[in-house]
Design a protein around this motif. Structure first.
Motif, PDB file in Angstrom:
ATOM      1  N   LEU A  14       2.653  34.364 -25.661  1.00 15.70           N
ATOM      2  CA  LEU A  14       1.233  34.471 -26.008  1.00 15.70           C
ATOM      3  C   LEU A  14       0.602  35.559 -25.174  1.00 15.70           C
ATOM      4  O   LEU A  14       0.593  35.491 -23.945  1.00 15.70           O
ATOM      5  N   GLU A  15       0.094  36.588 -25.846  1.00 13.08           N
ATOM      6  CA  GLU A  15      -0.580  37.674 -25.164  1.00 13.08           C
ATOM      7  C   GLU A  15      -2.001  37.769 -25.693  1.00 13.08           C
ATOM      8  O   GLU A  15      -2.230  37.640 -26.893  1.00 13.08           O
ATOM      9  N   ILE A  16      -2.914  37.996 -24.767  1.00 18.69           N
ATOM     10  CA  ILE A  16      -4.324  38.062 -25.121  1.00 18.69           C
ATOM     11  C   ILE A  16      -4.907  39.355 -24.576  1.00 18.69           C
ATOM     12  O   ILE A  16      -4.662  39.722 -23.429  1.00 18.69           O
ATOM     13  N   GLY A  17      -5.662  40.055 -25.417  1.00 18.06           N
ATOM     14  CA  GLY A  17      -6.383  41.233 -24.970  1.00 18.06           C
ATOM     15  C   GLY A  17      -7.871  40.926 -24.970  1.00 18.06           C
ATOM     16  O   GLY A  17      -8.354  40.208 -25.853  1.00 18.06           O
ATOM     17  N   GLY A  18      -8.596  41.452 -23.995  1.00 17.14           N
ATOM     18  CA  GLY A  18     -10.030  41.184 -23.932  1.00 17.14           C
ATOM     19  C   GLY A  18     -10.630  41.792 -22.683  1.00 17.14           C
ATOM     20  O   GLY A  18     -10.143  42.811 -22.204  1.00 17.14           O
TER      21      GLY A  18
ATOM     22  N   ILE B  62       0.827  32.420 -20.054  1.00 16.80           N
ATOM     23  CA  ILE B  62       0.122  33.310 -20.967  1.00 16.80           C
ATOM     24  C   ILE B  62      -0.158  34.619 -20.219  1.00 16.80           C
ATOM     25  O   ILE B  62      -0.421  34.591 -19.026  1.00 16.80           O
TER      26      ILE B  62
ATOM     27  N   PHE C  76     -12.755  34.973 -19.442  1.00 21.81           N
ATOM     28  CA  PHE C  76     -12.151  36.154 -20.048  1.00 21.81           C
ATOM     29  C   PHE C  76     -12.609  36.209 -21.500  1.00 21.81           C
ATOM     30  O   PHE C  76     -12.456  35.221 -22.239  1.00 21.81           O
ATOM     31  N   LYS C  77     -13.174  37.333 -21.910  1.00 24.94           N
ATOM     32  CA  LYS C  77     -13.666  37.466 -23.284  1.00 24.94           C
ATOM     33  C   LYS C  77     -12.533  37.940 -24.186  1.00 24.94           C
ATOM     34  O   LYS C  77     -12.085  39.089 -24.078  1.00 24.94           O
ATOM     35  N   ILE C  78     -12.054  37.068 -25.052  1.00 24.79           N
ATOM     36  CA  ILE C  78     -10.906  37.388 -25.897  1.00 24.79           C
ATOM     37  C   ILE C  78     -11.309  38.262 -27.076  1.00 24.79           C
ATOM     38  O   ILE C  78     -12.222  37.935 -27.813  1.00 24.79           O
ATOM     39  N   MET C  79     -10.613  39.387 -27.232  1.00 24.29           N
ATOM     40  CA  MET C  79     -10.838  40.257 -28.384  1.00 24.29           C
ATOM     41  C   MET C  79      -9.704  40.120 -29.395  1.00 24.29           C
ATOM     42  O   MET C  79      -9.926  40.195 -30.590  1.00 24.29           O
ATOM     43  N   VAL C  80      -8.485  39.973 -28.889  1.00 23.81           N
ATOM     44  CA  VAL C  80      -7.330  39.873 -29.786  1.00 23.81           C
ATOM     45  C   VAL C  80      -6.276  38.998 -29.111  1.00 23.81           C
ATOM     46  O   VAL C  80      -6.142  39.005 -27.886  1.00 23.81           O
ATOM     47  N   SER C  81      -5.581  38.216 -29.927  1.00 28.29           N
ATOM     48  CA  SER C  81      -4.553  37.357 -29.358  1.00 28.29           C
ATOM     49  C   SER C  81      -3.356  37.300 -30.286  1.00 28.29           C
ATOM     50  O   SER C  81      -3.480  37.514 -31.493  1.00 28.29           O
ATOM     51  N   ARG C  82      -2.234  37.034 -29.697  1.00 33.37           N
ATOM     52  CA  ARG C  82      -0.996  37.104 -30.460  1.00 33.37           C
ATOM     53  C   ARG C  82      -0.034  36.076 -29.891  1.00 33.37           C
ATOM     54  O   ARG C  82       0.382  36.185 -28.743  1.00 33.37           O
ATOM     55  N   LEU C  83       0.282  35.066 -30.687  1.00 35.02           N
ATOM     56  CA  LEU C  83       1.281  34.084 -30.273  1.00 35.02           C
ATOM     57  C   LEU C  83       2.473  34.189 -31.196  1.00 35.02           C
ATOM     58  O   LEU C  83       2.362  33.986 -32.404  1.00 35.02           O
TER      59      LEU C  83
ATOM     60  N   MET D 163      -0.087  43.887 -24.465  1.00 30.44           N
ATOM     61  CA  MET D 163      -1.048  44.442 -25.431  1.00 30.44           C
ATOM     62  C   MET D 163      -0.983  45.966 -25.546  1.00 30.44           C
ATOM     63  O   MET D 163      -1.925  46.598 -26.016  1.00 30.44           O
TER      64      MET D 163
ATOM     65  N   MET E   2      -2.748  37.852 -20.044  1.00 30.82           N
ATOM     66  CA  MET E   2      -4.024  38.386 -20.490  1.00 30.82           C
ATOM     67  C   MET E   2      -4.149  39.799 -19.955  1.00 30.82           C
ATOM     68  O   MET E   2      -3.882  40.044 -18.785  1.00 30.82           O
ATOM     69  N   ALA E   3      -4.539  40.718 -20.810  1.00 29.97           N
ATOM     70  CA  ALA E   3      -4.680  42.114 -20.405  1.00 29.97           C
ATOM     71  C   ALA E   3      -6.117  42.549 -20.645  1.00 29.97           C
ATOM     72  O   ALA E   3      -6.631  42.384 -21.748  1.00 29.97           O
TER      73      ALA E   3
END
Ligand SMILES: [Mn+2]
Ligand SMILES: [Mn+2]
Ligand SMILES: [Zn+2]
Ligand SMILES: [Zn+2]
Lengths: 150, 150
Positions: free
Chosen positions: A137-141, A99, B130-137, A81, A101-102
DNA sequence: ACGCTTATTGCAATCCGTCGCATCTAGCAC
DNA sequence: GTGCTAGATGCGACGGATTGCAATAAGCGT
């Protein structure tokens, strides 16, 4: 040539020789770095570590070797991210996709293996008739700890 | 000032004024480009298009505005599996998240909306807290057409 | 072990994104 | 409308990534 280089070739080196990909001192160093990395190295870190093994390794050779490893599906390239700048991170590809997660607050990186992710990829292959070679798949949150302290 | 700039502000401009984010000629041009883009523009393309609206727009302003839009969750940043170089692509964020698939042979980009993807994100939020704000696959592989002709 | 062929390398030039700084301007108070 | 001020911009310098090219060395046949 201080040591016999053929012992404990490692999986990446083994892959290279099976496929007849030429092995050089520089590649040996870079492969060793990738094999032994705990995880998520950026290009500058890889260069620094590789130079400790073979000081002649040049930046451009690192990039070219990373590209080669990527093309052969041996490493994954991640953005994480872009928490720490715009660069990319690399990690040795393992059996199971995971996956990333950042946490946008503390910068922690977490990994997660999920059957639903596997289902999703199957759905894409079936519904879109698309042969998947690589997925990311990368997730920011916000992580649990950061959510707790608001 | 040839035209009244306040008419048809567009959603991005509306968001800016609601939030009290300062509006400039340069930002207006860049937002207009993003609003009207059919899809997936890289920074160089955005700069070129924005310059046609306001020739004073500078490269650094484009990057700074993209960063601003990203921070506010108004655009998504994509790699598209780096099929065409190492740069990033940008697109206006729409209601529903979608997966991006890139054909490694013909370079075609496909999009796919999936309930399973939504389930997967719910699983991550629940199991990892984990609270997801943005995701990218993003997925790389071979499209139907390219598979047919091997 | 030696030489040949061709892939790979280091280097320098180049390209692209970022950043510090002086200047400019949007938006507000009057 | 005028002037003020914080925030935004353009510009130039910088640093990381890529590429063309001549030099090098891997790997093979002998
Ligand atoms: Mn990226
Ligand atoms: Mn898209
Ligand atoms: Zn956190
Ligand atoms: Zn295709």
């Amino acid at each position: 040539m201080p040591l016999p280089q053929t012992e404990i070739p490692g999986r990446l080196q083994a892959y290279f020789s099976e496929r007849g990909i030429r092995m050089t001192q520089q590649r040996r160093a870079i492969l060793q770095v990738m094999e032994t990395a705990s995880k998520h190295l950026d290009a500058a870190q890889i260069l620094r570590k590789a130079k400790k093994i073979d000081p002649s390794v040049d930046r451009s050779t690192v990039y070219r070797t990373l590209k080669l490893l990527k093309r052969n599906g041996l490493i994954d390239e991640l953005d994480l991210m872009h928490i720490h700048g715009e660069g990319h991170y690399y990690e040795r590809k393992v059996n199971r996709d995971h996956i990333h997660m950042a946490c946008l607050r503390c910068g922690k990186i977490m990994e997660f293996v999920s059957d639903i992710f596997e289902n999703l990829k199957q759905q894409v292959e079936k519904d879109c008739r698309f042969k998947i070679m690589v997925s990311r798949l990368e997730i920011g949150g916000y992580c649990t700890a950061c959510r707790a302290q608001q």
